[in-house]
Write an enzyme that holds these catalytic residues in place. Sequence first.
Site, PDB file in Angstrom:
ATOM      1  N   ASP A   1       5.542  -4.951   0.033  1.00 33.38           N
ATOM      2  CA  ASP A   1       4.794  -6.206   0.151  1.00 33.38           C
ATOM      3  C   ASP A   1       4.520  -6.655   1.579  1.00 33.38           C
ATOM      4  OD1 ASP A   1       7.277  -7.350   1.002  1.00 33.38           O
ATOM      5  OD2 ASP A   1       7.814  -7.776  -1.074  1.00 33.38           O
TER       6      ASP A   1
ATOM      7  N   CYS B   1     -15.175  12.009   0.333  1.00 32.55           N
ATOM      8  CA  CYS B   1     -15.194  13.327  -0.308  1.00 32.55           C
ATOM      9  C   CYS B   1     -15.276  13.274  -1.827  1.00 32.55           C
ATOM     10  CB  CYS B   1     -13.962  14.141   0.107  1.00 32.55           C
ATOM     11  SG  CYS B   1     -12.420  13.575  -0.661  1.00 32.55           S
TER      12      CYS B   1
ATOM     13  N   GLY C   1      24.079  -9.612  -9.608  1.00 34.11           N
ATOM     14  CA  GLY C   1      24.426  -8.586 -10.577  1.00 34.11           C
ATOM     15  C   GLY C   1      24.985  -7.343  -9.913  1.00 34.11           C
TER      16      GLY C   1
ATOM     17  N   SER D   1      19.373  -3.201  -6.419  1.00 34.18           N
ATOM     18  CA  SER D   1      20.366  -2.732  -7.384  1.00 34.18           C
ATOM     19  C   SER D   1      20.812  -1.316  -7.075  1.00 34.18           C
ATOM     20  CB  SER D   1      19.790  -2.792  -8.804  1.00 34.18           C
ATOM     21  OG  SER D   1      18.692  -1.895  -8.920  1.00 34.18           O
TER      22      SER D   1
ATOM     23  N   GLN E   1      12.687  -1.116   0.756  1.00 35.56           N
ATOM     24  CA  GLN E   1      12.120  -0.427  -0.396  1.00 35.56           C
ATOM     25  C   GLN E   1      10.889  -1.159  -0.919  1.00 35.56           C
ATOM     26  OE1 GLN E   1      16.310  -0.541  -2.127  1.00 35.56           O
ATOM     27  NE2 GLN E   1      15.582   1.361  -3.020  1.00 35.56           N
ATOM     28  N   ASN E   2      10.579  -2.302  -0.332  1.00 36.64           N
ATOM     29  CA  ASN E   2       9.451  -3.109  -0.779  1.00 36.64           C
ATOM     30  C   ASN E   2       8.152  -2.645  -0.129  1.00 36.64           C
ATOM     31  OD1 ASN E   2      11.393  -4.592  -2.114  1.00 36.64           O
ATOM     32  ND2 ASN E   2      11.524  -6.150  -0.524  1.00 36.64           N
TER      33      ASN E   2
ATOM     34  N   CYS F   1     -13.093   8.352  -3.608  1.00 36.34           N
ATOM     35  CA  CYS F   1     -13.129   8.359  -2.148  1.00 36.34           C
ATOM     36  C   CYS F   1     -14.584   8.393  -1.688  1.00 36.34           C
ATOM     37  CB  CYS F   1     -12.368   9.574  -1.614  1.00 36.34           C
ATOM     38  SG  CYS F   1     -12.489   9.780   0.187  1.00 36.34           S
TER      39      CYS F   1
ATOM     40  N   CYS G   1      -6.682   8.973   0.151  1.00 37.70           N
ATOM     41  CA  CYS G   1      -7.348   9.940  -0.710  1.00 37.70           C
ATOM     42  C   CYS G   1      -6.436  11.146  -0.871  1.00 37.70           C
ATOM     43  CB  CYS G   1      -8.687  10.374  -0.112  1.00 37.70           C
ATOM     44  SG  CYS G   1      -9.488  11.716  -1.043  1.00 37.70           S
TER      45      CYS G   1
ATOM     46  N   HIS H   1       8.935   2.976   1.003  1.00 36.49           N
ATOM     47  CA  HIS H   1       8.093   3.323  -0.146  1.00 36.49           C
ATOM     48  C   HIS H   1       6.619   3.042   0.102  1.00 36.49           C
ATOM     49  CE1 HIS H   1      11.852   2.924  -2.910  1.00 36.49           C
ATOM     50  NE2 HIS H   1      11.808   4.065  -2.244  1.00 36.49           N
TER      51      HIS H   1
END
Length: 270
Positions: free
Chosen positions: A97, A178, A243, A217, A94-95, A175, A120, A112
């Site tokens: 980086d 365009c 947690g 989480s 889900q990172n 952009c 664009c 993600h």
Amino acid sequence: MDDAVRVLAGLRITALTGAGVSTDSGIPDYRGPDSPPRNPMTYQQFVQDEAFRRHYWARNHVGWQHMHRTHPNAGHRALVRLEERGLLAGIVTQNVDLLHEDAGSRNVIDLHGRYDRVVCLQCRRVVSREHLAERLTALNPGFLESVANDVADIEIAPDADAVIEATSHFRPAPCEFCGGVLKPEIVYFGENVPRARVEAAFALVDDGDALLVAGSSLTVMSGLRFVRHAARAGKPVVIVNRGITRGDVHATVKVDAGTSEVLAQLADLL
């Protein structure tokens, strides 16, 4: 830990990772026990409001510099070791980086998106974030220098958003092909993950004998659906996270601890 090793031993694992995997690399998470409250910009805000876009790009222009300098930690490297030994089918992260790729992981689905590319929204052309950084610096001479004294104290979110306030004078770049609106090639809150990417992630979960969740989480359905999918298929689910998580009810084993230490131990023991 003993229970996790017992459950995973002899199985081919698919990993689902979240922001908690990257905290030891200096990138804070969204919902960890020690995380401050966050209110990330939504997709609707970004596309509908020029002021929101200007504010975002100003903060991202600072935060990107930090993300660009981060390095993989022991947790990332442990997953590489498991993959090299044939024990890990791949990673759904889900990172944004890219630290899994930087560490050497080969089969990674960036659920993600990734922070190093920009798309664009009109012509759909993709350019590198580094190229955009050069354009933003040229359009906003002195901006980075104006916040340089505060960089050590600026809070950087997992999507490279830097918490700074003075952004009204910042000039975003359109952009260059365009004139359309540029957006980081990451999935915002309120935006759907591309269907093909979701299907590839489900296929990777199916390819493994067990699901290992690390540093998430599972608050949003984007990640939780894979845990539910694995559980329905009768696959063991091991969750490593500080947690509680929304997926704990589906966990065969829950290890309430930091991911770097636990993943390194799993790589040694499996």
